[in-house]
Design an enzyme around this catalytic site. Structure first.
Site, PDB file in Angstrom:
ATOM      1  N   ASP A 171     -12.729   1.004   5.214  1.00  0.00           N
ATOM      2  CA  ASP A 171     -11.481   1.449   4.604  1.00  0.00           C
ATOM      3  C   ASP A 171     -10.741   2.433   5.507  1.00  0.00           C
ATOM      4  O   ASP A 171      -9.615   2.820   5.213  1.00  0.00           O
ATOM      5  CB  ASP A 171     -11.760   2.141   3.260  1.00  0.00           C
ATOM      6  CG  ASP A 171     -12.381   1.207   2.250  1.00  0.00           C
ATOM      7  OD1 ASP A 171     -11.984   0.028   2.191  1.00  0.00           O
ATOM      8  OD2 ASP A 171     -13.283   1.653   1.498  1.00  0.00           O
ATOM      9  N   ASP A 192       0.812  -1.218   0.000  1.00  0.00           N
ATOM     10  CA  ASP A 192       0.000   0.000   0.000  1.00  0.00           C
ATOM     11  C   ASP A 192       0.845   1.266   0.000  1.00  0.00           C
ATOM     12  O   ASP A 192       0.357   2.338   0.374  1.00  0.00           O
ATOM     13  CB  ASP A 192      -0.979  -0.005   1.180  1.00  0.00           C
ATOM     14  CG  ASP A 192      -2.114   0.999   1.003  1.00  0.00           C
ATOM     15  OD1 ASP A 192      -2.519   1.225  -0.160  1.00  0.00           O
ATOM     16  OD2 ASP A 192      -2.585   1.566   2.002  1.00  0.00           O
ATOM     17  N   ASP A 222      -2.890  -5.145  -4.712  1.00  0.00           N
ATOM     18  CA  ASP A 222      -2.137  -3.890  -4.898  1.00  0.00           C
ATOM     19  C   ASP A 222      -0.664  -4.085  -5.246  1.00  0.00           C
ATOM     20  O   ASP A 222       0.018  -3.122  -5.574  1.00  0.00           O
ATOM     21  CB  ASP A 222      -2.189  -2.981  -3.662  1.00  0.00           C
ATOM     22  CG  ASP A 222      -3.575  -2.467  -3.347  1.00  0.00           C
ATOM     23  OD1 ASP A 222      -4.424  -2.492  -4.242  1.00  0.00           O
ATOM     24  OD2 ASP A 222      -3.801  -2.044  -2.206  1.00  0.00           O
TER      25      ASP A 222
END
Length: 377
Positions: free
Chosen positions: A357, A167, A205
């Site tokens: 989130d 991330d 990701d």
């Protein structure tokens, strides 16, 4: 601009289900995160998504921690084997009995939101995430999930999520301390896969969000991902391993395919294809079209397919590009291994609906108000 695809944080590693906590004596809205996330078996949902505009959001600043530059190549040197396309796996998806939503449902039978959350979310199968770097316990934890699925003749979905520098230092930052440590962790993860059907969503990701890395760091990460795919498939030849394609509002198909090729996603010894839309909101129709373009550009054997996260895409992505628990979203198509779409192997709930989130609750924790909004929209 880069669009962050998934923000799934494990705030702490605790064995089993954590009971939902009570805030000031009233019904708790947020449940603490368990060691793994999962949810139950398919029931029809009405959400056939409508099309939406792609999101555009900036990523968090980078803070990667890769290991020293590697010289290993990311893909096998053997020629790709030709094979006919087939559906990912037969049968039904596995409902793992420990998840944050199930913990909340068990603890809040009197909550007025209970029936909706229980029937619309807690009765669907969802992926089980392994997001904490715990090499000493990961084999047993993975085996508990895969053996549970095998005992019922159902297919578990597992998500290894400990790539270093994940991330780009954002909400979901963390992972293994370096790529050598990650390689060892993957070896131990693979040892728990068993010998039955299992779907592996490899490192959300990790490819699409690689822009924050230098060219050398990117090459190192891709080499580790290619190795991970080979290790996972060697440990269990019936495992189906999918690589990160981001989503339809992120990288152009050609760019994404080029990175995926470097990461081993075109090699049948590492990969069964790609996944998209993890923890995001883009419509199923957009993702089907995008994934086919990525697969076409990727090359590799004809059997490579795609799986799509449909957990929160019932209303598509918000036009303003908001990615953090945006309002007005709803559940997407029910998880299934029978999509009826060529080269689309499964619709999955990779992100458990209701896990925040980071805006409606602590990142990665189940928040009942958010779950209820998604399920009742």
């Amino acid at each position: 601009m880069v669009v962050a695809a998934s923000l799934v944080v494990v705030a702490g590693a605790v064995a089993g289900v954590l009971a939902a906590f009570d805030d000031g004596g009233r019904a708790s809205d947020e449940a603490g995160p368990p060691e793994v996330s999962a949810s139950p078996r398919p029931a029809p949902l009405p959400a056939v998504p409508t099309r939406s505009a792609p999101a555009t959001t900036a990523s968090a600043p980078p803070s990667p921690s890769p290991s020293a530059r590697r010289t290993t190549t990311p893909a096998s040197s053997k020629p790709a084997k030709k094979r006919e396309h087939r559906t990912a796996v037969a049968g039904r998806l596995y409902r793992h009995p420990d998840s944050q939503v199930l913990a909340w449902v068990r603890s809040h039978s009197g909550d007025p939101r209970h029936a909706v959350i229980a029937s619309r979310i807690a009765e669907q199968p969802a992926a089980v995430w392994f997001a904490d770097y715990s090499p000493d316990t990961v084999t047993a934890r993975v085996a508990a999930v895969t053996s549970g699925g095998a005992a019922l003749g159902r297919v578990p979905v597992v998500v290894p999520y400990t790539i270093p520098g994940r991330d780009c230092g954002g909400h979901s930052q963390g992972g293994a301390p370096g790529l050598d440590a990650y390689d060892t962790w993957i070896d131990r993860f693979a040892a728990g896969l068993g010998s039955d059907e299992v779907i592996v969503v490899l490192e959300p990701d990790s490819v699409a969000q690689a822009e924050c890395l230098s060219a050398g760091e990117r090459a190192d990460r891709f080499a580790s991902l290619a190795r991970a795919g080979r290790v996972l498939k060697a440990a269990n030849p019936r495992a189906r391993v999918y690589f990160d394609a981001g989503h339809s509002g992120w990288n152009p198909p050609g760019k994404q395919a080029a990175w995926l090729r470097q990461a081993g996603a075109a090699s049948p010894e590492s990969s069964d294809g790609i996944f998209s839309n993890v923890s995001n909101f883009h419509t199923t129709a957009d993702e089907v079209a995008y994934d086919r373009r990525v697969l076409d550009a990727l090359g590799g054997p004809a059997g490579l397919g795609a799986v799509i996260d449909t957990s929160r895409n019932g209303n598509g992505a918000p036009a303003d590009g908001e990615w953090c628990d945006p309002a007005g979203r709803k559940l997407g198509r029910a998880p299934t291994l029978s999509t009826g779409e060529a080269r689309i192997d499964a619709y999955l709930w990779v992100k458990l609906p209701g896990e925040s989130d980071g805006c409606k609750g602590r990142p990665g924790t189940f928040t009942a108000s958010y779950a209820y909004d998604l399920a009742s929209s």
